[in-house]
Design a protein around this motif. Sequence first.
Motif, PDB file in Angstrom:
ATOM      1  N   PHE A 180      -6.252  19.799  15.196  1.00 22.54           N
ATOM      2  CA  PHE A 180      -5.546  20.076  13.953  1.00 22.54           C
ATOM      3  C   PHE A 180      -6.486  20.368  12.779  1.00 22.54           C
ATOM      4  O   PHE A 180      -6.025  20.540  11.662  1.00 22.54           O
ATOM      5  N   GLY A 208      -3.074  13.017  14.277  1.00 20.92           N
ATOM      6  CA  GLY A 208      -3.178  14.369  13.742  1.00 20.92           C
ATOM      7  C   GLY A 208      -4.578  14.683  13.259  1.00 20.92           C
ATOM      8  O   GLY A 208      -4.765  15.504  12.356  1.00 20.92           O
ATOM      9  N   SER A 215       3.415  12.457  20.515  1.00 24.54           N
ATOM     10  CA  SER A 215       2.898  13.728  19.998  1.00 24.54           C
ATOM     11  C   SER A 215       1.542  14.058  20.600  1.00 24.54           C
ATOM     12  O   SER A 215       1.259  15.220  20.929  1.00 24.54           O
TER      13      SER A 215
END
Length: 239
Positions: free
Chosen positions: A70, A44, A102
């Motif tokens: 992100f 992330g 992801s």
Amino acid sequence: MRRILAIGGGGFMMEDAPSPIDQHIVSLTAKARPRICYLATPSGDLPEHLGKFHAAYGDMDCETSHLAFFRQPDSKSILTTDFRTRLLEQDAIYVGGGNTKSALAVWREWGLDSVLREAWESGVLLAGMSAGAMCWYEAGLTDSFWGAAYRPLDCLGLLPGGCAVHYSSDPQRRETLHAAQQAATIPPSIAIDDFAAALYMSTSVDSVFSWREGSTAYQVYREHETVIETALPVKRIGR
């Protein structure tokens, strides 16, 4: 020259001291001041991971950048509006650890998966650790589903077969990979220990590097009804 370096575990994300594998990545570029871009999508885009990358590779006199989906862009960012052009200019692209499933979903949504293939085909060195190693194969054995067990996951397919990482540090990985081979739910695979890495030239293993005693990589496959695991010879790097 199409090259991928798959690292089972280690490097700047796991080691406090400068790691031989990070130094080896720089040497593989054969450039005095290589351009290296970091993809921290699996985590992330954690600022801590971005900071560690820029510190480690900046200290080795690399021109560092990162592509983050992100975080707001900063002075080290490759912009999402121009990432194809900038990534094709790199000498190496390094993918960090985290959630493989992801990361793949984000890359496919943005079209980065096709750009990574284009970079590989144009001679940019692709590298990565943990999730950043598994992502290049047809399949990875991952805990990215956040369940109690490891499961096979369809990945980018640049390299044939499957991949398991952190192999000898967790007995469950070996048990699960052997069971998946027995059930034919993952193709013949390479399993890479912490402190070991496999270098592919085109789509074949060229060398396995190790910077800790006992660390290596294994070919794991089913022959008839038996799962075969064969340790690959290693080249020691570092002290």
